[in-house]
Design an enzyme around this catalytic site. Structure first.
Site, PDB file in Angstrom:
ATOM      1  CG  HIS A 111     -11.644   8.967   2.559  1.00  0.00           C
ATOM      2  ND1 HIS A 111     -11.115   7.730   2.852  1.00  0.00           N
ATOM      3  CD2 HIS A 111     -10.979   9.858   3.339  1.00  0.00           C
ATOM      4  CE1 HIS A 111     -10.170   7.869   3.770  1.00  0.00           C
ATOM      5  NE2 HIS A 111     -10.069   9.144   4.078  1.00  0.00           N
ATOM      6  CG  ASP A 154      -8.628   6.807   0.375  1.00  0.00           C
ATOM      7  OD1 ASP A 154      -9.724   6.361  -0.004  1.00  0.00           O
ATOM      8  OD2 ASP A 154      -8.095   6.479   1.462  1.00  0.00           O
ATOM      9  CG  LEU A 172      -5.890  -1.492  -3.896  1.00  0.00           C
ATOM     10  CD1 LEU A 172      -6.020   0.004  -3.634  1.00  0.00           C
ATOM     11  CD2 LEU A 172      -4.417  -1.872  -3.984  1.00  0.00           C
TER      12      LEU A 172
HETATM   13  C1  GAR Z   1     -18.225   5.391   5.983  1.00  0.00           C
HETATM   14  O1  GAR Z   1     -17.999   6.395   6.925  1.00  0.00           O
HETATM   15  C2  GAR Z   1     -17.248   5.537   4.825  1.00  0.00           C
HETATM   16  O2  GAR Z   1     -16.892   6.852   4.573  1.00  0.00           O
HETATM   17  C3  GAR Z   1     -16.067   4.761   5.346  1.00  0.00           C
HETATM   18  O3  GAR Z   1     -16.635   3.623   5.941  1.00  0.00           O
HETATM   19  C4  GAR Z   1     -17.867   4.008   6.556  1.00  0.00           C
HETATM   20  C5  GAR Z   1     -18.910   2.970   6.266  1.00  0.00           C
HETATM   21  O4  GAR Z   1     -20.041   3.193   7.061  1.00  0.00           O
HETATM   22  N1  GAR Z   1     -15.181   4.431   4.274  1.00  0.00           N
HETATM   23  C6  GAR Z   1     -13.863   4.494   4.407  1.00  0.00           C
HETATM   24  O5  GAR Z   1     -13.312   4.773   5.459  1.00  0.00           O
HETATM   25  C7  GAR Z   1     -13.074   4.187   3.123  1.00  0.00           C
HETATM   26  N2  GAR Z   1     -11.698   4.489   3.304  1.00  0.00           N
HETATM   27  P1  GAR Z   1     -21.416   2.469   6.743  1.00  0.00           P
HETATM   28  O6  GAR Z   1     -21.119   0.969   6.623  1.00  0.00           O
HETATM   29  O7  GAR Z   1     -22.286   2.769   7.916  1.00  0.00           O
HETATM   30  O8  GAR Z   1     -21.939   3.046   5.467  1.00  0.00           O
END
Ligand code: GAR
Length: 186
Positions: free
Chosen positions: A103, A144, A86
């Site tokens: 998100h 979010d 957060l």
């Molecule tokens: C992504 O899918 C992003 O949307 C999610 O974490 C992943 C990071 O992937 N974020 C959340 O869930 C935020 N609540 P990455 O490290 O391969 O970019």
């Protein structure tokens, strides 16, 4: 315009952002902020010569640590790309409407504390949703819930959670750098 990317994990989105702005005329990724010393995103940043700032819970909550560090790199805009803590109030105040998050679902559905990564895709699967997608939104003090700037959808009917994750990640990689660029070019 110097931007900072905040990321905690593999950083595949961060990679796309680094690529997009590597040779950009007016946008530069000037800092990666990361809260996991072993995260692969750190290697990715180093490959682009982007400085890395590691934070822990106490330094992240200390405005006298983080704000001067961001100032030192002239950071004007913050991109959260898979950063799961957060954001403290002092940081939101310092970057009003200058911080965005991605998100992996269609907010307001499947958002909130604990809703990240596989948890989101499992919930979409369990609820037999026909579509899912991505939301890019401004960051406020509640997980979010800031104003949504952009959404894109994909069909997920009949897909397993891992397949849903892949479809959503493709959308993220395709749209996130472009949405950031448009926002910063206004
Ligand atoms: C992504 O899918 C992003 O949307 C999610 O974490 C992943 C990071 O992937 N974020 C959340 O869930 C935020 N609540 P990455 O490290 O391969 O970019």
């Amino acid at each position: 315009m110097n931007i900072a990317v905040f990321a905690s994990g593999s950083g595949s989105n961060a990679q796309k952002i680094f690529e997009r702005f590597e040779q950009h005329s007016h946008i530069k990724v000037a800092l990666l902020v990361c809260n996991k010393p072993e995260a692969y995103v750190i290697d990715r940043a180093k490959n682009f010569g982007i400085p890395v700032l590691l934070v822990d819970k106490s330094s992240f909550s200390d405005e006298n640590f983080l704000l001067p560090a961001l100032k030192k790199h002239n950071i004007e805009f913050i991109v959260l790309a898979g950063f799961l803590w957060l954001i403290p109030a002092y940081l939101i105040k310092a970057y009003p409407n200058k911080m965005v998050n991605i998100h992996p679902a269609l907010l307001p559905k499947y958002g909130g504390k604990g809703m990240h990564g596989a948890h989101v895709h499992n919930a979409v699967y369990e609820n037999k949703e026909k579509e899912s997608g991505i939301s890019i939104h401004f960051v406020n003090e509640i997980y979010d819930s800031g104003e949504v700037i952009f959404q894109a959808t994909c069909l997920v009917e009949g897909l397993q959670p891992e397949e849903i994750a892949n479809e959503v990640l493709k959308l993220e990689h395709h749209h996130f750098p472009e949405v950031i660029e448009k926002l910063l070019s206004k």
